[in-house]
Structures are given as structure tokens and as C-alpha cells.
Design a protein around this motif. Structure first.
Motif, PDB file in Angstrom:
ATOM      1  N   LYS A   1      25.184 -30.307  27.886  1.00 32.22           N
ATOM      2  CA  LYS A   1      24.651 -29.029  28.370  1.00 32.22           C
ATOM      3  C   LYS A   1      24.845 -28.969  29.873  1.00 32.22           C
ATOM      4  O   LYS A   1      24.465 -29.897  30.601  1.00 32.22           O
ATOM      5  CB  LYS A   1      23.147 -28.921  28.052  1.00 32.22           C
ATOM      6  CG  LYS A   1      22.554 -27.573  28.442  1.00 32.22           C
ATOM      7  CD  LYS A   1      22.862 -26.537  27.385  1.00 32.22           C
ATOM      8  CE  LYS A   1      22.503 -25.128  27.842  1.00 32.22           C
ATOM      9  NZ  LYS A   1      23.495 -24.531  28.750  1.00 32.22           N
TER      10      LYS A   1
ATOM     11  N   THR B   1      24.888 -20.204  27.012  1.00 26.89           N
ATOM     12  CA  THR B   1      23.598 -19.663  27.429  1.00 26.89           C
ATOM     13  C   THR B   1      23.794 -18.838  28.698  1.00 26.89           C
ATOM     14  O   THR B   1      24.777 -18.987  29.403  1.00 26.89           O
ATOM     15  CB  THR B   1      22.560 -20.772  27.664  1.00 26.89           C
ATOM     16  OG1 THR B   1      23.084 -21.722  28.597  1.00 26.89           O
ATOM     17  CG2 THR B   1      22.222 -21.480  26.360  1.00 26.89           C
ATOM     18  N   GLY B   2      22.813 -17.951  28.942  1.00 28.39           N
ATOM     19  CA  GLY B   2      22.964 -16.984  30.016  1.00 28.39           C
ATOM     20  C   GLY B   2      23.493 -15.666  29.479  1.00 28.39           C
ATOM     21  O   GLY B   2      23.974 -14.820  30.230  1.00 28.39           O
TER      22      GLY B   2
ATOM     23  N   ARG C   1      16.020 -15.888  31.995  1.00 27.53           N
ATOM     24  CA  ARG C   1      17.133 -16.796  32.289  1.00 27.53           C
ATOM     25  C   ARG C   1      17.742 -16.546  33.665  1.00 27.53           C
ATOM     26  O   ARG C   1      17.958 -17.505  34.416  1.00 27.53           O
ATOM     27  CB  ARG C   1      18.219 -16.710  31.197  1.00 27.53           C
ATOM     28  CG  ARG C   1      19.449 -17.600  31.483  1.00 27.53           C
ATOM     29  CD  ARG C   1      19.044 -19.063  31.607  1.00 27.53           C
ATOM     30  NE  ARG C   1      20.102 -19.930  32.122  1.00 27.53           N
ATOM     31  CZ  ARG C   1      20.293 -20.233  33.392  1.00 27.53           C
ATOM     32  NH1 ARG C   1      19.499 -19.720  34.334  1.00 27.53           N
ATOM     33  NH2 ARG C   1      21.265 -21.050  33.760  1.00 27.53           N
TER      34      ARG C   1
ATOM     35  N   GLU D   1      16.650 -20.884  25.502  1.00 22.51           N
ATOM     36  CA  GLU D   1      17.555 -19.905  24.884  1.00 22.51           C
ATOM     37  C   GLU D   1      18.219 -20.502  23.648  1.00 22.51           C
ATOM     38  O   GLU D   1      18.354 -19.832  22.615  1.00 22.51           O
ATOM     39  CB  GLU D   1      18.622 -19.460  25.889  1.00 22.51           C
ATOM     40  CG  GLU D   1      19.584 -18.410  25.327  1.00 22.51           C
ATOM     41  CD  GLU D   1      20.585 -17.910  26.365  1.00 22.51           C
ATOM     42  OE1 GLU D   1      21.703 -17.520  25.955  1.00 22.51           O
ATOM     43  OE2 GLU D   1      20.260 -17.904  27.564  1.00 22.51           O
TER      44      GLU D   1
ATOM     45  N   ALA E   1      27.023 -22.984  30.298  1.00 29.26           N
ATOM     46  CA  ALA E   1      26.207 -21.892  30.827  1.00 29.26           C
ATOM     47  C   ALA E   1      26.899 -21.381  32.088  1.00 29.26           C
ATOM     48  O   ALA E   1      28.041 -21.744  32.369  1.00 29.26           O
ATOM     49  CB  ALA E   1      24.794 -22.394  31.140  1.00 29.26           C
TER      50      ALA E   1
ATOM     51  N   GLY F   1      26.519 -26.078  33.284  1.00 27.10           N
ATOM     52  CA  GLY F   1      27.169 -24.828  33.631  1.00 27.10           C
ATOM     53  C   GLY F   1      28.670 -24.908  33.815  1.00 27.10           C
ATOM     54  O   GLY F   1      29.274 -25.974  33.848  1.00 27.10           O
TER      55      GLY F   1
ATOM     56  N   SER G   1      17.730 -22.394  29.711  1.00 27.68           N
ATOM     57  CA  SER G   1      18.907 -22.442  28.843  1.00 27.68           C
ATOM     58  C   SER G   1      18.568 -23.167  27.546  1.00 27.68           C
ATOM     59  O   SER G   1      18.986 -22.768  26.455  1.00 27.68           O
ATOM     60  CB  SER G   1      20.066 -23.155  29.549  1.00 27.68           C
ATOM     61  OG  SER G   1      20.668 -22.318  30.502  1.00 27.68           O
TER      62      SER G   1
ATOM     63  N   VAL H   1      18.373 -24.833  33.649  1.00 27.98           N
ATOM     64  CA  VAL H   1      18.782 -25.485  32.403  1.00 27.98           C
ATOM     65  C   VAL H   1      17.608 -25.567  31.424  1.00 27.98           C
ATOM     66  O   VAL H   1      17.807 -25.570  30.205  1.00 27.98           O
ATOM     67  CB  VAL H   1      19.391 -26.879  32.672  1.00 27.98           C
ATOM     68  CG1 VAL H   1      18.319 -27.895  33.041  1.00 27.98           C
ATOM     69  CG2 VAL H   1      20.179 -27.373  31.468  1.00 27.98           C
TER      70      VAL H   1
END
Length: 446
Positions: A90, A193-194, A205, A382, A164, A92, A379, A376
């Protein structure tokens, strides 16, 4: 002990030459974690940290795309899958010209500890490209994102790796990336996510990282018997994190005096209130303007070109721009001018020399792996909502975020005690390490 640490760092450096950002992140962790490993037999002799600094997988690929002049462009794409001991990867995606292997490995390594601190079942990863979305049309960004995802989709999935957003990857980019993934896989899953709230995203978020760093900062101040109310706060940056950090500071009664971008910083001695912050959000998010335009709307404010805001007297500093933006000289200036608390909103925005000055002067200092974990964390929330096919309310998500940041703070306090002073750097590194290390030991040599 110093000899053991240096031997470890020499071995890692030999394997990762010309990667200064990655080595900076590893050095900080090693200096705090290796003494803990030596004192705890369960970890000693397992080469656990040496295994942690090696990515489980590095994906490197070409991203060809066509600009509005019908010219073929080529960028580099990356995904670093660092550690999956406690859950799927996980982290970005960053689209910025500064992106390279060293930067992404440092971010992925930090992400392992950050995700561990949230207590959510997420491993660590990071990715991105040296593509710069600034100045590009929506169609150019869409074509790039579609090309990028046409390779990345092979390596990600809701139970494997969930990217993300990050710098240069906002709602627009996530939308284009998700659309291409859905088209290629012919399935609607929570692989990114996002996302927009109407198509699988979570409330709070966009605000999460900024809100989270302020919640953590408030906890540090409460730990010494005070709060943000009435405190003068200087922030760097004017993007997503800085904007929502400023919003939360204002809500908690603090006085925001500065924001910045690559052109310089604004100083509003009267404070940036909610009305002024809305102007900045419109300026940066809709008009994509420069922060210096603020003084045209509010002429009593000052703009300082090509400078950072750390020279402004304050009680609290929150760096939210980019890595290594706050140097030793800045730290000394903040300390001299009465700053008592620093919360990192960006990833590793303070240099090691700056962190040393904060520590020896007993300034409350929160490393990004702890204080900016709010993004996060939400995230992860989410991901949970996607699995449940259910959306929590704004208040529910905000309460969960606040509780997660409180739990992270408590973990840092537990592992960071030093003669009546909480060393949050030490506490965050050891707390994050313990959960991942225990999982790695339980799973054997993998």
C-alpha cells in the motif's frame, strides 16, 4: 554499538550506491532500531532489518504517450513493492520530474513503518513516474495515465498492491488510472484509493494527511499540558496537505501565518483565516496559480521570493512541501525564535542535521512516518469500505482517523521515552519495526 550500526550501513550502501534519499531513510531507522534489536534476543541474529531494506519486488517500465502536438513522449514508470509481511502493498503514486529509484525506495521504506504504525493490515509500497502533470492539458494527462496503467495493471490488485495518490496524482489522475484499470480488467474493484466518493472513494480522504498531522501535533502538545489554541503556526507548501493542515489548525484555534510554493512564501501576520484559505484553495486547485498572487487579494500580507518560511517566529512548524526542505540553519532559526513543536506533514522534509538540532534541544518533533500517516490510514479505511460495499459518514471517518492518530502517538510515547522526554523519532521507528518484524519472523525466511 556505533560499529555495529556502521557495518550495517556500509553493507546497505554498497548494495544501493547513488541512492542518497534511500540511504538517509535507512540510516535514521538503523540508528534507532539496531540498539533495540541488540537488546532483544528474539530479533538479534535474524538479519531482520537487512531483509526489510531489500524490496520484495521492483517494477521498472517505459511509458510512451502522445502529446497535444501529436509528438510521442517517453517517461519512466516504477512500482516498488517493499514489504508485505502484514498485508498487501500500500502506498502512493508520485508524478514529478524528481522521481527516481532512490526517491521511491526511500518513500516505500518509510511507508512500511508508516503503515505498520496505523495498526491497519497494510504492507508498504510506492511508485510513480518522472512525468510532470504541471502545464499539461487534461487530454495529455489522460493519455499518460492510460499508458502508465496499461503496464502497471499487471502488478496490482485489491489483495496484492493498492496504489493511491501522492505529489502530482490527485483526483483527476486517480480517475483516469482507475478507468483504464477497469477497462483492462473488466472489473470494478477497490484497486486504487483516493477515488471520487460517488465511485468507491471515502469521505475525508483528500483532507486526511493534513488533518492527521494536526491531530498528531495536538496530541504532542497535550502531552506537555498545552494545545494548539492561540499558537502561531508556520506551514510550508500550499498543496493538498498544507491546505487541509491549515484548515484543521484554524478549526482548533491556531493562527496560520504562512504558506508557500516553489516560488517563495507568503506571511500574513494577521493570520490566514477560513475566508483567506478558501481563496488560496481556489487559487491553487482551480486556477493553478502561484502563491504570490495572494498579496494582490490581501495586500497587507508579504511575499518572500525564493525563500522558505522557517525564519518567521512561531510556536509550531509544520513542513508540508517536500523532502529535505528544512535544514540545520532553519532548525536553529526556529528554535531561536521560540518554536516548541514540529510536525512533519511531508515525507522526510527535515534533514538529519535539522532533526539532530530539534532532538538535542528537546523540541517536540514528529517524524513523517508517524505524523503524516493520516492519508494512508484513511486509504485503509477506504479499502475496508470497498470490501464492505458501504460508505461511512464524514463524522465516522473523521473519528476513526482521530483515533488512529491518537494510537500512533501513544505507540511513539511507549517506545520513545528518554529521561522524561519523548523522542518521537525513536518511538516511531521502533513501534513500526516491531509489528513488521514479528510478522516476518512468524512467516519464516521469506
Amino acid at each position: 554499538m556505533e560499529k555495529i550500526i556502521q557495518q550495517f550501513l556500509d553493507e546497505v550502501k554498497q548494495r544501493n550506491q547513488n541512492e542518497p534519499e534511500f540511504m538517509q531513510a535507512v540510516t535514521e531507522v538503523a540508528e534507532n532500531v539496531i540498539p533495540y534489536i541488540v537488546k532483544n534476543d528474539i530479533y538479534y541474529g535474524q538479519n531482520i532489518l537487512l531483509r526489510m531494506v531489500e524490496p520484495e519486488r521492483v517494477v521498472f517500465f517505459r511509458v510512451p504517450w502522445i502529446d497535444d502536438q501529436n509528438e510521442i513522449k517517453v517517461n519512466r514508470g516504477y512500482r516498488i513493492e517493499m514489504n508485505s509481511a502484514i498485508g498487501p502493498y500500500k502506498g502512493g503514486l508520485r508524478f514529478h520530474p524528481s522521481v527516481n529509484l532512490s526517491v521511491l525506495k526511500f518513500l516505500a521504506f518509510e511507508q512500511v513503518f508508516k503503515n505498520s504504525l496505523t495498526t491497519l493490515p497494510m504492507g508498504g509500497g510506492k511508485g510513480g513516474s518522472d512525468f510532470d502533470p504541471k502545464g499539461k492539458s487534461d487530454k495529455e494527462v489522460m493519455r499518460f495515465c492510460q499508458s502508465f496503467m496499461s503496464e502497471l495493471f499487471r502488478h496490482i490488485g485489491p489483495n496484492r498492491d493498492i496504489p493511491a495518490g501522492d505529489i502530482g496524482v490527485g483526483g483527476r489522475e486517480i480517475g483516469y488510472l482507475f478507468g483504464q484499470y477497469k477497462r483492462l480488467k473488466n472489473e470494478f474493484t477497490g484497486v486504487l484509493t483516493g477515488k471520487g466518493v460517488s465511485w468507491g472513494g471515502s469521505l475525508i480522504r483528500p483532507e486526511a494527511t493534513g488533518y492527521g498531522v494536526v491531530y498528531f501535533t495536538q496530541k504532542m502538545l497535550e502531552n506537555i499540558g498545552t494545545s494548539l489554541e492561540g499558537k502561531k503556526v508556520v506551514l510550508s507548501g500550499s498543496g493538498n496537505v498544507a491546505q487541509y493542515a491549515a484548515e484543521k489548525v484554524i478549526q482548533l484555534g491556531g493562527i496560520v501565518n504562512t504558506l508557500s510554493d516553489s516560488g517563495g512564501y507568503i506571511y500574513d501576520r494577521d493570520g490566514i483565516n477560513s475566508e483567506k484559505l478558501k481563496y488560496i484553495m481556489d487559487l491553487k486547485n482551480i486556477k493553478r496559480g502561484r502563491i504570490e498572487e495572494y498579496i494582490k487579494q490581501y495586500p497587507t500580507a508579504e511575499f518572500h521570493a525564493k525563500k522558505t518560511p522557517w525564519e518567521i517566529p512561531c510556536d509550531v512548524a509544520i513542513p508540508c512541501a517536500t523532502q529535505n526542505e528544512l535544514h540545520k540553519e532553519d532548525a536553529l532559526m526556529l528554535i531561536k525564535n521560540g518554536c516548541v513543536c514540529v510536525g512533519e506533514g511531508a515525507n522526510m522534509p527535515s534533514t538529519p542535521e535539522a532533526i539532530h538540532e530539534f532532538t538535542v534541544n528537546k523540541i517536540l518533533f514528529a517524524p513523517g512516518k508517524a505524523s503524516n500517516a493520516g492519508g494512508v490510514a484513511v486509504s485503509g479505511l477506504e479499502m475496508a469500505q470497498n470490501s464492505l460495499r458501504y460508505n461511512w459518514t464524514r463524522d465516522e471517518v473523521d473519528t476513526r482517523l482521530k483515533n488512529i492518530m491518537s494510537d500512533i502517538h501513544q505507540s511513539c510515547v511507549e517506545y520513545g521515552q528518554e529521561d522524561g522526554y519523548v523522542n518521537y523519532v525513536k518511538g516511531a521507528n521502533i513501534a513500526g519495526f516491531v509489528k513488521v518484524a514479528d510478522a516476518m519472523l512468524a512467516q519464516g525466511v521469506v
